[in-house]
Write a protein that holds these residues in place. Structure first.
Motif, PDB file in Angstrom:
ATOM      1  N   THR A 362     -25.603  93.878 -11.364  1.00 29.88           N
ATOM      2  CA  THR A 362     -25.718  95.156 -12.042  1.00 29.88           C
ATOM      3  C   THR A 362     -27.158  95.510 -12.364  1.00 29.88           C
ATOM      4  OG1 THR A 362     -25.412  94.070 -14.180  1.00 29.88           O
ATOM      5  CG2 THR A 362     -23.442  94.910 -13.071  1.00 29.88           C
ATOM      6  N   ASP A 366     -32.189  97.879  -5.128  1.00 27.22           N
ATOM      7  CA  ASP A 366     -31.631  98.033  -3.793  1.00 27.22           C
ATOM      8  C   ASP A 366     -32.583  97.403  -2.785  1.00 27.22           C
ATOM      9  OD1 ASP A 366     -30.531 100.890  -1.808  1.00 27.22           O
ATOM     10  OD2 ASP A 366     -30.509  98.742  -1.439  1.00 27.22           O
ATOM     11  N   THR A 505     -27.742  96.553  -3.384  1.00 27.80           N
ATOM     12  CA  THR A 505     -26.950  97.527  -4.113  1.00 27.80           C
ATOM     13  C   THR A 505     -25.587  97.736  -3.464  1.00 27.80           C
ATOM     14  OG1 THR A 505     -28.910  98.662  -4.920  1.00 27.80           O
ATOM     15  CG2 THR A 505     -26.884  99.927  -4.896  1.00 27.80           C
ATOM     16  N   ALA A 508     -23.565  95.273  -5.248  1.00 24.14           N
ATOM     17  CA  ALA A 508     -23.549  95.462  -6.701  1.00 24.14           C
ATOM     18  C   ALA A 508     -22.729  96.666  -7.126  1.00 24.14           C
ATOM     19  CB  ALA A 508     -24.983  95.593  -7.216  1.00 24.14           C
ATOM     20  N   GLU A 509     -22.855  97.765  -6.408  1.00 20.43           N
ATOM     21  CA  GLU A 509     -22.173  98.988  -6.838  1.00 20.43           C
ATOM     22  C   GLU A 509     -20.690  98.991  -6.511  1.00 20.43           C
ATOM     23  OE1 GLU A 509     -23.362 101.642  -2.873  1.00 20.43           O
ATOM     24  OE2 GLU A 509     -24.266 102.072  -4.826  1.00 20.43           O
ATOM     25  N   ASN A 510     -20.222  97.971  -5.799  1.00 18.83           N
ATOM     26  CA  ASN A 510     -18.806  97.892  -5.435  1.00 18.83           C
ATOM     27  C   ASN A 510     -18.069  96.751  -6.109  1.00 18.83           C
ATOM     28  OD1 ASN A 510     -18.256 100.026  -3.349  1.00 18.83           O
ATOM     29  ND2 ASN A 510     -20.044  99.067  -2.405  1.00 18.83           N
ATOM     30  N   ARG A 512     -16.067  94.941  -9.195  1.00 21.12           N
ATOM     31  CA  ARG A 512     -15.245  95.244 -10.360  1.00 21.12           C
ATOM     32  C   ARG A 512     -14.739  93.924 -10.952  1.00 21.12           C
ATOM     33  NH1 ARG A 512     -12.287  99.702 -12.185  1.00 21.12           N
ATOM     34  NH2 ARG A 512     -10.754  99.105 -13.776  1.00 21.12           N
ATOM     35  N   ASP A 521     -14.162 103.308 -14.158  1.00 21.91           N
ATOM     36  CA  ASP A 521     -14.557 103.527 -12.767  1.00 21.91           C
ATOM     37  C   ASP A 521     -13.376 103.887 -11.858  1.00 21.91           C
ATOM     38  OD1 ASP A 521     -16.369 103.718 -10.680  1.00 21.91           O
ATOM     39  OD2 ASP A 521     -16.108 101.620 -10.089  1.00 21.91           O
TER      40      ASP A 521
END
Length: 525
Positions: A362, A366, A505, A508-510, A512, A521
């Motif tokens: 988090t 990138d 990234t 990281a952005e995917n 959960r 989200d």
């Protein structure tokens, strides 16, 4: 609440159910793994329920088995698939007519070698991949096909039951990970199990009145047909995409597991649940009995909700399809092949708590923004390229860096020994030599001479799962790099074996975490 073995009381018009996007049953498979451990006296009944697919369709050339840890634990990968077959009464839940079986829900569950941590990777149905050679019902094998939708692998052979072996082959070819087990769940199994646990808490991101689904914004408990609709439907939720549906399914599975772990299951709940679930399961031969399924389920009982992560493979839209984001996707597979957590640490380090915030998904920048992920050298005594600002030998004996190391390539791909040697020199090893290529082996081997055991252990930390072996007459260390740390990929290239200094990234952005609030989200879908 109806009995878990009866037909769900909630129903929907067949026309509306036909229009619902397919796929949901893999959600149920997570519950099966957590509740299959039951008394031996019930096994015989359950054995008659299970359906096993043939191992003849599984590829003969496969990735190596996962790494092991002290004590004998081994990393395990389980492919969870949801089948939308309309046979055997499933049409009453899903609508439509019997036809080719599809699987629009696919999750690769990586259970770490300590069996206390796990990552569940969702692969969107529209992801463009290469479908490898797969066996047809008449015994012939297909030719590989590039640029195909991922879910088309399950339809190879046009069987109403689908082709789980072909999907397993596709996942192994895509990831370089050996799939130890494959589990397929249909609509009936999913619906019955959600009723057996007395419903699952979900969050609806907005009021839904579309395609026959009527849900009110906010938290609520769903089961049976309503639960199936919630995880299957795309239209009426957010942007109507499959990616949004994946996010909703991940939240649902986490809530399902939390429910089971929180309430426990006595026999009055467990036996109907197990009976209903196994009637709707198709499994690989390795899980082809209730006893085997229960034994495997018991091996997962120490995984806490906080130690389970969901992640969608790094993706981007390519027209109306989904393309993998590289090199981020390959980094994800490399992490799992090396049995590393998503922030690049070993499970021992993860259990000890957070370290450098820069290593956190988090907080990481990138990597692709600077022309791709950093591929800095591994740091002896810590992990292979997991965090910046580390010091060579910081957790080991610096004198061990002076022990001579000879590197052999046993991957079957070119250039591996030279690259690994360069990485070791950059990490502080003072005397590194490249030896001749050797016979291909699946696992990496570290051999050591007399008095070099500690140095060998320090070197082996860079290659999780590596075998340690004393070798008489050896002066120093001999590192033989196997396919687990240098797996050949498509076109003869070598899969990445080292990790970037920051997590891209795209990963990281995917991510959960399973203990995330169930309303978090979900706006995407």
């Amino acid at each position: 609440m109806t009995d878990a073995l009866s037909r769900p009381t909630q129903s929907a018009p067949a026309g509306r159910r036909t229009r619902l996007a397919r796929g949901a049953g893999a959600t149920a498979a997570v519950l099966v793994l957590g509740t299959a451990a039951i008394g031996a006296w019930f096994y015989q009944r359950l054995d008659h329920n299970l359906t096993t697919f043939s191992a003849e369709g599984i590829a003969t050339s496969r990735p190596p088995a996962g790494p092991t840890v002290a004590g004998g634990g081994r990393a395990v990968n389980v492919l969870l698939l949801g089948s939308d077959t309309r046979n055997d009464g499933n049409d009453e839940l899903g609508g439509g007519d019997a036809g080719v079986g599809h699987s629009d829900t696919a999750i690769l569950l990586h259970v770490y070698a300590d069996h206390k941590h796990a990552v569940a990777v969702s692969i969107p149905r529209d992801t463009l991949v290469t479908i490898p050679a797969c066996k047809l019902p008449d015994g012939r094998w297909t030719a590989p096909k590039a640029n195909q939708m991922f879910n088309s692998a399950f339809t190879v052979g046009t069987s109403t039951a689908g082709n789980p072996a072909c999907t397993q082959n596709t996942v192994e070819a895509l990831t370089g990970l050996r799939v130890d087990h494959t589990i397929v769940v249909d609509f009936k199994g999913f619906a019955a199990m959600t009723e057996a646990v007395h419903g699952v808490d979900v969050c609806v991101p907005g009021d839904v009145n579309s395609f026959g689904i009527h849900l009110t914004k906010g938290r609520q408990t769903v089961s049976g047909q309503t639960a199936l609709d919630y995880v299957r439907a795309r239209h009426g939720f957010g942007d109507g995409s499959d990616i949004g549906r994946v996010k909703r399914q991940q939240a649902f599975m986490a809530s399902l597991i939390k429910k089971v772990q929180g309430q426990g299951l006595d026999l009055t709940t467990l036996l109907p649940l197990a009976d209903a679930a196994t009637k709707s399961l198709t499994v690989d031969p390795g899980l082809g009995s209730a006893a085997k399924l229960a034994e495997f389920a018991q091996s997962l009982q120490d995984i806490k909700l906080a130690d389970l992560k969901f992640v969608t493979v790094p993706w981007r839209y390519q027209g109306d399809r989904v393309a993998l984001v590289q090199p981020d996707a390959d980094t994800l597979w490399t992490l799992l092949r090396q049995d590393r957590t998503l922030d690049g640490r070993s499970t021992d380090q993860a259990s000890a708590g957070p370290t450098d915030p820069a290593a956190s998904p988090t907080a990481s920048p990138d990597a692709s923004a600077t022309g791709g992920p950093a591929t800095g050298a591994p740091t002896p005594g810590t992990t292979a390229n997991t965090a910046p600002n580390t010091t060579p030998g910081a957790t080991g004996n610096p004198a061990d860096l002076a022990v001579p190391v000879t590197v052999h390539n046993a991957t079957g791909a070119g250039g591996v020994a030279g690259r690994v040697s360069d990485e070791l020199r950059a990490a502080g090893y003072q005397e590194v030599a490249v030896g001749p290529n050797t016979r291909v082996r699946s696992t990496t081997l570290v051999e050591y001479g007399e008095g070099r055991a500690a140095a060998a252990e320090q070197l082996a930390r860079l290659y999780p799962g590596a075998e340690l072996r004393a070798a008489a007459g050896t002066n120093g260390l001999v590192l033989t790099v196997g396919q687990d740390h240098g797996t050949p990929g498509a076109g003869g290239t070598t899969r990445p074996t080292t990790l970037p200094t920051t997590i891209p990234t795209g990963i990281a952005e995917n991510v959960r975490p399973a203990d995330t609030d169930l309303c978090s989200d979900l706006s995407f879908g």
